[in-house]
Design a protein around this motif. Structure first.
Motif, PDB file in Angstrom:
ATOM      1  N   PRO A 235      19.644  10.843 -22.930  1.00 17.66           N
ATOM      2  CA  PRO A 235      21.040  10.389 -23.043  1.00 17.66           C
ATOM      3  C   PRO A 235      21.608   9.872 -21.731  1.00 17.66           C
ATOM      4  N   CYS A 238      21.266   6.164 -21.473  1.00 17.10           N
ATOM      5  CA  CYS A 238      21.903   5.335 -22.502  1.00 17.10           C
ATOM      6  C   CYS A 238      23.219   4.781 -21.958  1.00 17.10           C
ATOM      7  N   TRP A 273      32.931   9.943 -26.390  1.00 19.03           N
ATOM      8  CA  TRP A 273      31.690  10.055 -25.633  1.00 19.03           C
ATOM      9  C   TRP A 273      31.951  10.560 -24.207  1.00 19.03           C
ATOM     10  N   HIS A 289      27.118  13.241 -26.893  1.00 15.36           N
ATOM     11  CA  HIS A 289      26.091  12.238 -26.669  1.00 15.36           C
ATOM     12  C   HIS A 289      26.199  11.134 -27.720  1.00 15.36           C
ATOM     13  N   HIS A 290      25.635   9.983 -27.396  1.00 13.55           N
ATOM     14  CA  HIS A 290      25.811   8.803 -28.235  1.00 13.55           C
ATOM     15  C   HIS A 290      25.250   8.959 -29.645  1.00 13.55           C
ATOM     16  N   SER A 292      25.342  11.757 -31.430  1.00 15.84           N
ATOM     17  CA  SER A 292      26.038  12.826 -32.152  1.00 15.84           C
ATOM     18  C   SER A 292      26.998  12.219 -33.166  1.00 15.84           C
ATOM     19  N   MET A 378      20.670  18.266 -28.616  1.00 17.00           N
ATOM     20  CA  MET A 378      21.316  17.235 -27.811  1.00 17.00           C
ATOM     21  C   MET A 378      22.160  16.277 -28.654  1.00 17.00           C
ATOM     22  N   ASN A 386      26.558  19.215 -22.979  1.00 16.76           N
ATOM     23  CA  ASN A 386      26.722  19.253 -21.527  1.00 16.76           C
ATOM     24  C   ASN A 386      27.507  20.469 -21.046  1.00 16.76           C
TER      25      ASN A 386
END
Length: 487
Positions: A235, A238, A273, A289-290, A292, A378, A386
């Motif tokens: 991630p 990204c 994000w 994360h992108h 999710s 993740m 995070n």
């Protein structure tokens, strides 16, 4: 004595799956069920604790196991069933309130103040007391104590596990804590960020549009790890910008119609994000994360493509209404960014010490000899990954030898408490913990299971890595675990 049977894995969704372990068919077992109700003098609380014991000593495996809760569910009678059916003695607690009770039923006093004893019961006190009572009953019933004692929880259960590690590590030999909702004082109000930002931007995109951003991000970043499998394994690499699809037209089915992506829609997704920020631009907490799903953070209901409303994440709404605003009728309608900042800081100022569960001093756990395995998907759509990484890194700064007793595993492509396209370790993590505690087998890898690439009816395995190592594709057959390494 009662007779129960169950099988399979619980996939209830929401904040906190109550996991069966290890996810296999279980027999019918006679159980000795003990129910206790008690109060703390002067606190006007009522806590219910449930203890389950295999009725016949020959069915007991000489171990004790507690399951964690989810969302506002601290635990209950049903939480002891799977452990007992698998041969463990077990206990659980309702944390001072029933499963169907709303936070306003127990979180506020009659004069509208925080019910501190009730929140303390839910946060950790009743959990530790249930462990003490359960282990005491085990010793009395069988004439000897458990050889090993374990905690296994995810989400709220993961936070409870961290609470035990921080404050009562002597109660457990091993703690499994998945997707831990630690830093609750920040995580909970952060869950309102999506609806607040949508209101500020005056945009309420239908779910099909929100999903289009996620799909576009996965398409761009999926292959960064060398494998096209619907998983963003890196991630941090990204760099997809939500603004890159402004102007695209999305063909929606429910509601039916075409929607053109606007700048405000892209800014909303970017905000989720990135995570909540103050009016001055300071980061308040982590974003997602992108890959999710954002459905829970900005869940929309629409009568048409141009008439949608956004429902706040229920746990976040309950937390802010009951414990921060202390007003069951509180609404975010018209809330400014400055007012949101104030609510966020009130949550932190009032509740960090009670339910934050973010104390990085694990010296008690280290000296007790307790082991803890934390893991986090993740692609978690409810608890930002995070936040767990941040906690682990802060613990590491205090003790460079933390991996001797506490390890974190990240699972690419895995959603909250399991599932998703990634390598899901939910079915293997408890056995890994037992091997560490009982055999000294250090968990240098954690097996996860994913859908095979090119064959949705088959599975593939991967050996996840202890943080900060990264699960990395090397070369070869992408369905072969040997093609991946830890770097």
């Amino acid at each position: 004595a009662h007779e129960f049977s169950t099988s399979g894995r619980n996939a209830t969704g929401g904040v906190g799956v109550i996991p069966d372990i290890p996810g296999v068919e279980t027999p019918t077992v006679d159980i000795c069920l003990v129910s206790l109700s008690y109060t703390h003098p002067g606190q006007q609380d009522l806590v219910n604790t449930y203890i389950g014991l295999p009725l016949d000593a020959k069915d007991w495996n000489s171990r004790f196991l507690m399951h964690g809760g989810g969302a506002w569910y601290a635990g209950g009678e049903s939480s002891i069933l799977t452990p007992v059916l698998l041969g463990y003695a077990s206990s659980s607690t309702d944390g001072g309130h029933g499963i169907n009770a709303s936070t306003t039923d127990w979180g506020l006093t009659s004069d509208g103040h925080t019910n501190w004893p009730a929140l303390r019961d839910f946060s950790s006190l009743a959990i530790s007391e249930a462990a003490v009572l359960g282990k005491m009953a085990t010793r009395l019933y069988y004439g000897s104590g458990a050889e090993y004692s374990y905690w296994h929880g995810c989400s709220t259960g993961g936070r409870q596990g961290h609470a035990m590690a921080q404050d009562h590590p002597e109660l457990f030999d091993g703690i499994v804590a998945g997707a831990p909702a630690i830093s609750w004082d920040k995580f909970a109000p952060a869950g309102l960020w999506g609806p607040v930002l949508a209101q500020i931007l005056d945009t309420q995109p239908p779910q099909c549009v929100v999903d289009a951003f996620t799909k576009a991000a996965v398409e761009e970043c999926d292959g960064l790890d060398g494998v096209t499998d619907g998983i963003i394994a890196f991630p941090g690499r990204c760099n997809f910008k939500a603004s890159s699809i402004i102007g695209q037209t999305i063909n929606c089915i429910d509601p039916n119609g075409n929607v053109t992506i606007t700048k405000d829609m892209a800014e909303l997704i970017s905000g989720l994000w990135e995570g909540p920020r103050s009016a001055e631009g300071q980061s308040l907490w982590y974003g997602f994360h992108h890959d999710s799903s954002l459905a829970s953070m900005i869940g929309t209901s629409c009568s048409s493509t141009k008439n949608c409303t956004i429902a706040p994440f229920s746990v976040a709404k309950d937390w802010v209404n009951t414990f921060v605003a202390r007003n069951p009728e509180f609404s975010i309608e018209g809330l400014t960014r400055q007012e949101y900042d104030r609510l966020f800081r009130q949550s932190v100022d009032r509740y960090t010490s009670l339910i934050g569960t973010s104390n990085t001093d694990l010296s008690k756990m280290k000296h007790a000899g307790t082991k803890m395995l934390a893991w986090h998907g993740m692609a978690d759509q409810l608890v930002p990954t995070n936040g767990t990484i941040d906690y682990y890194e802060r613990v590491t700064k205090l003790d460079a030898d933390v991996a001797d007793y506490y390890r974190l595993f990240l699972a690419p492509g895995v959603t909250h408490c399991g599932f998703g396209p990634g390598f899901d370790p939910a079915e293997t993590v408890f056995d890994t913990m037992r091997a560490w505690v009982e055999n000294g087998t250090v968990p240098d890898r954690l097996e996860g299971v994913a859908v095979a690439v090119g064959n949705s009816s088959a599975t593939r395995t991967g050996n996840l890595c202890p943080y900060p190592q990264v699960f990395t594709y090397n070369e070869g057959d992408v369905n072969d675990a040997a093609s991946f390494t830890c770097a």
